[in-house]
Design a protein around this motif. Sequence first.
Motif, PDB file in Angstrom:
ATOM      1  N   HIS A   1       1.863  -1.325 -11.930  1.00 41.74           N
ATOM      2  CA  HIS A   1       2.018  -2.352 -11.232  1.00 41.74           C
ATOM      3  C   HIS A   1       1.247  -3.817 -11.597  1.00 41.74           C
ATOM      4  O   HIS A   1       0.462  -3.660 -12.720  1.00 41.74           O
ATOM      5  CB  HIS A   1       2.007  -2.352  -9.633  1.00 41.74           C
ATOM      6  N   ARG A   2       1.041  -4.635 -10.822  1.00 42.11           N
ATOM      7  CA  ARG A   2       0.620  -5.853 -11.233  1.00 42.11           C
ATOM      8  C   ARG A   2      -1.170  -5.829 -11.029  1.00 42.11           C
ATOM      9  O   ARG A   2      -1.578  -6.959 -11.496  1.00 42.11           O
ATOM     10  CB  ARG A   2       0.913  -6.939 -10.161  1.00 42.11           C
ATOM     11  N   ALA A   3      -1.787  -4.672 -11.197  1.00 44.14           N
ATOM     12  CA  ALA A   3      -2.801  -4.721 -11.924  1.00 44.14           C
ATOM     13  C   ALA A   3      -3.040  -5.052 -13.017  1.00 44.14           C
ATOM     14  O   ALA A   3      -4.011  -5.756 -13.680  1.00 44.14           O
ATOM     15  CB  ALA A   3      -3.443  -3.048 -11.784  1.00 44.14           C
ATOM     16  N   PHE A   4      -1.898  -4.807 -13.731  1.00 44.90           N
ATOM     17  CA  PHE A   4      -1.684  -5.585 -15.255  1.00 44.90           C
ATOM     18  C   PHE A   4      -2.065  -7.032 -15.235  1.00 44.90           C
ATOM     19  O   PHE A   4      -2.630  -7.552 -16.159  1.00 44.90           O
ATOM     20  CB  PHE A   4      -0.293  -5.250 -15.538  1.00 44.90           C
ATOM     21  N   ASP A   5      -1.846  -7.882 -14.034  1.00 47.26           N
ATOM     22  CA  ASP A   5      -1.974  -9.260 -14.197  1.00 47.26           C
ATOM     23  C   ASP A   5      -3.290  -9.664 -14.137  1.00 47.26           C
ATOM     24  O   ASP A   5      -3.771 -10.743 -14.198  1.00 47.26           O
ATOM     25  CB  ASP A   5      -1.154  -9.872 -12.963  1.00 47.26           C
ATOM     26  N   VAL A   6      -4.378  -8.710 -13.836  1.00 47.11           N
ATOM     27  CA  VAL A   6      -5.849  -9.097 -13.987  1.00 47.11           C
ATOM     28  C   VAL A   6      -6.436  -8.244 -15.133  1.00 47.11           C
ATOM     29  O   VAL A   6      -7.783  -8.160 -14.957  1.00 47.11           O
ATOM     30  CB  VAL A   6      -6.383  -8.568 -12.425  1.00 47.11           C
ATOM     31  N   SER A   7      -5.736  -7.562 -15.926  1.00 47.66           N
ATOM     32  CA  SER A   7      -6.462  -7.132 -16.921  1.00 47.66           C
ATOM     33  C   SER A   7      -7.087  -8.142 -17.943  1.00 47.66           C
ATOM     34  O   SER A   7      -6.497  -9.325 -17.965  1.00 47.66           O
ATOM     35  CB  SER A   7      -5.132  -6.201 -17.627  1.00 47.66           C
ATOM     36  N   ALA A   8      -7.994  -7.866 -18.776  1.00 49.20           N
ATOM     37  CA  ALA A   8      -8.788  -8.832 -19.560  1.00 49.20           C
ATOM     38  C   ALA A   8      -7.738  -9.217 -20.804  1.00 49.20           C
ATOM     39  O   ALA A   8      -7.830 -10.383 -21.142  1.00 49.20           O
ATOM     40  CB  ALA A   8     -10.233  -8.018 -20.280  1.00 49.20           C
ATOM     41  N   ASP A   9      -7.109  -8.432 -21.336  1.00 48.00           N
ATOM     42  CA  ASP A   9      -6.128  -8.537 -22.580  1.00 48.00           C
ATOM     43  C   ASP A   9      -4.925  -7.959 -22.286  1.00 48.00           C
ATOM     44  O   ASP A   9      -4.811  -6.671 -22.364  1.00 48.00           O
ATOM     45  CB  ASP A   9      -6.959  -8.059 -24.020  1.00 48.00           C
TER      46      ASP A   9
ATOM     47  N   ALA B   1       7.723   4.763  -5.162  1.00 49.23           N
ATOM     48  CA  ALA B   1       6.721   4.839  -4.124  1.00 49.23           C
ATOM     49  C   ALA B   1       5.582   4.300  -4.814  1.00 49.23           C
ATOM     50  O   ALA B   1       4.942   4.631  -5.715  1.00 49.23           O
ATOM     51  CB  ALA B   1       6.470   6.253  -3.609  1.00 49.23           C
ATOM     52  N   MET B   2       4.953   3.194  -4.059  1.00 53.72           N
ATOM     53  CA  MET B   2       3.721   2.496  -4.413  1.00 53.72           C
ATOM     54  C   MET B   2       2.575   3.630  -4.412  1.00 53.72           C
ATOM     55  O   MET B   2       2.448   4.185  -3.184  1.00 53.72           O
ATOM     56  CB  MET B   2       3.586   1.286  -3.704  1.00 53.72           C
ATOM     57  N   ILE B   3       1.726   3.671  -5.232  1.00 56.44           N
ATOM     58  CA  ILE B   3       0.527   4.564  -4.829  1.00 56.44           C
ATOM     59  C   ILE B   3      -0.842   3.537  -5.059  1.00 56.44           C
ATOM     60  O   ILE B   3      -1.304   3.092  -5.973  1.00 56.44           O
ATOM     61  CB  ILE B   3       0.332   5.461  -5.961  1.00 56.44           C
ATOM     62  N   ARG B   4      -1.285   3.132  -3.796  1.00 55.61           N
ATOM     63  CA  ARG B   4      -2.306   2.376  -3.710  1.00 55.61           C
ATOM     64  C   ARG B   4      -2.972   2.552  -2.382  1.00 55.61           C
ATOM     65  O   ARG B   4      -2.431   2.199  -1.267  1.00 55.61           O
ATOM     66  CB  ARG B   4      -1.937   0.903  -3.561  1.00 55.61           C
TER      67      ARG B   4
ATOM     68  N   LEU C   1       0.922  -1.168  -0.114  1.00 53.32           N
ATOM     69  CA  LEU C   1      -0.063   0.029   0.128  1.00 53.32           C
ATOM     70  C   LEU C   1       0.780   1.125  -0.030  1.00 53.32           C
ATOM     71  O   LEU C   1       2.047   1.269   0.196  1.00 53.32           O
ATOM     72  CB  LEU C   1      -0.949  -0.034   1.311  1.00 53.32           C
ATOM     73  N   THR C   2       0.364   2.448  -0.186  1.00 53.40           N
ATOM     74  CA  THR C   2       0.958   3.872  -0.242  1.00 53.40           C
ATOM     75  C   THR C   2       1.825   3.729   1.080  1.00 53.40           C
ATOM     76  O   THR C   2       1.422   3.605   2.148  1.00 53.40           O
ATOM     77  CB  THR C   2       0.095   4.855  -0.220  1.00 53.40           C
ATOM     78  N   PRO C   3       3.268   4.034   0.977  1.00 50.93           N
ATOM     79  CA  PRO C   3       3.895   4.397   2.259  1.00 50.93           C
ATOM     80  C   PRO C   3       3.778   5.738   2.735  1.00 50.93           C
ATOM     81  O   PRO C   3       3.229   6.728   2.038  1.00 50.93           O
ATOM     82  CB  PRO C   3       5.410   4.018   1.620  1.00 50.93           C
TER      83      PRO C   3
ATOM     84  N   GLY D   1      10.296   8.040  -8.536  1.00 53.36           N
ATOM     85  CA  GLY D   1       9.081   7.565  -9.261  1.00 53.36           C
ATOM     86  C   GLY D   1       8.052   6.859  -8.714  1.00 53.36           C
ATOM     87  O   GLY D   1       8.174   6.816  -7.418  1.00 53.36           O
ATOM     88  N   PHE D   2       7.208   6.394  -9.401  1.00 57.08           N
ATOM     89  CA  PHE D   2       5.822   6.099  -8.820  1.00 57.08           C
ATOM     90  C   PHE D   2       5.374   4.742  -9.485  1.00 57.08           C
ATOM     91  O   PHE D   2       5.971   4.386 -10.456  1.00 57.08           O
ATOM     92  CB  PHE D   2       4.729   7.090  -8.952  1.00 57.08           C
ATOM     93  N   VAL D   3       4.527   3.770  -8.459  1.00 56.29           N
ATOM     94  CA  VAL D   3       4.267   2.797  -8.945  1.00 56.29           C
ATOM     95  C   VAL D   3       2.628   2.565  -8.455  1.00 56.29           C
ATOM     96  O   VAL D   3       2.316   2.642  -7.523  1.00 56.29           O
ATOM     97  CB  VAL D   3       5.065   1.551  -8.266  1.00 56.29           C
ATOM     98  N   PHE D   4       2.046   2.277  -9.872  1.00 52.74           N
ATOM     99  CA  PHE D   4       0.534   2.463  -9.508  1.00 52.74           C
ATOM    100  C   PHE D   4      -0.304   1.715 -10.850  1.00 52.74           C
ATOM    101  O   PHE D   4       0.553   1.430 -11.797  1.00 52.74           O
ATOM    102  CB  PHE D   4      -0.258   3.966  -9.347  1.00 52.74           C
ATOM    103  N   GLY D   5      -1.373   1.446 -10.840  1.00 54.25           N
ATOM    104  CA  GLY D   5      -2.104   0.874 -11.916  1.00 54.25           C
ATOM    105  C   GLY D   5      -3.700   0.989 -11.525  1.00 54.25           C
ATOM    106  O   GLY D   5      -4.195   1.015 -10.276  1.00 54.25           O
ATOM    107  N   ALA D   6      -4.581   1.201 -12.661  1.00 52.17           N
ATOM    108  CA  ALA D   6      -6.071   1.326 -12.332  1.00 52.17           C
ATOM    109  C   ALA D   6      -6.594   0.631 -13.544  1.00 52.17           C
ATOM    110  O   ALA D   6      -6.260   0.830 -14.782  1.00 52.17           O
ATOM    111  CB  ALA D   6      -6.507   2.638 -12.166  1.00 52.17           C
TER     112      ALA D   6
END
Length: 253
Positions: free
Chosen positions: A125-133, A60-63, A40-42, A93-98
Motif C-alpha cells: 500500500h501507500r507506505a510506498f509513498d514515503v519510501s526513501a527511493d 483486506a487492509m492489514i494495518r 485500518l484492519t477491518p 487478498g491482502f493490502v499492507f506495507g512496512a
Amino acid sequence: MATWTCILEVCVDSLESARNAERGGASRLELCSSLSLGGLTPTVGFVRSVKNCVKLPVFAMIRPREGNFVYDRDELDVMEQDVNSLKEIGVDGFVFGAIHPDGAVDREACLRLITSAYPLPCTFHRAFDVSADAFVAMEEIIQLGFRRILTSGQRESAEAGLELIVRLREKADGRIVIMAGAGVTEKNAASIVSASGVAEIHGSASRQCDSHLNSIRMGSGPEVGRKRVTHSDLVRLIVQSISGHAPITCQTN
C-alpha cells in the motif's frame, strides 16, 4: 493500438459502501476500518458480512494503527494473526506495507506477512509513498512477491504524482501492477489513466453524509459529525470514464 479497459478498486469501510461499489461496477474492494485515518484492519465480522453480500474480490487492509508504517515485533504479531484470521474466512487478498525509519522497505516484516498470506495475492500500500527511493523500493517489493503497488507517485495525490507513476510503470515493465490512487474522482480519473497508462486505479468514490454527532466527545481527537459513504453513481461515472484508456493488460486478483 488495441486498448484494454482499466479497472477500479474501491476502498470501503461499511456494508453500505461495499454494496454501492458493486452496484456501480467496481472490479475489486479494499476493506478497511476507519478510512478517515487512512484505513485500518477491518474486523472479522465486517469482512464476513461483506463476503456474504457482494460477489466482488475482497482484499483486506492489514494495518493495526494509524500513523507511520514502522512496526515493532508486537505489532507484527498482531498483523500476522489478523492475516491468518481473515484468510480463514475467505478474503481474496491482502493490502499492507512496512518500512524502516530510514524509508527502506522492511523486507523481514513484509516477507513474514506474505508467507502467512500465501497463496493469496498481496498489494503493497501507500507506505510506498514515503519510501526513501521509489525505484529501489519497487525492486525489493517485486522480489518479495507482491502483485501490485498502490501509489500516488509519492505526492499528495495521484494527479500530482503522475510523472513518477509513469516512470514506475515503465520501469516495472509488467513485472508488477502499478495502481494509481489518492484523490481519484469522477472528474480526474480519465485523465489520470490516459496520462499514466495504468491498468488499475483506486479510490473511495464517496460523498460526505450527515450523521448523528455524539453529545460528548469520545477520545482525544475532535468529534466528526459527518461520515463518508461510497455512492454507486460516482463509481459508475469513474468506471465509464476509464473504459478503454489503458494500453496494457489488467489484473483483477
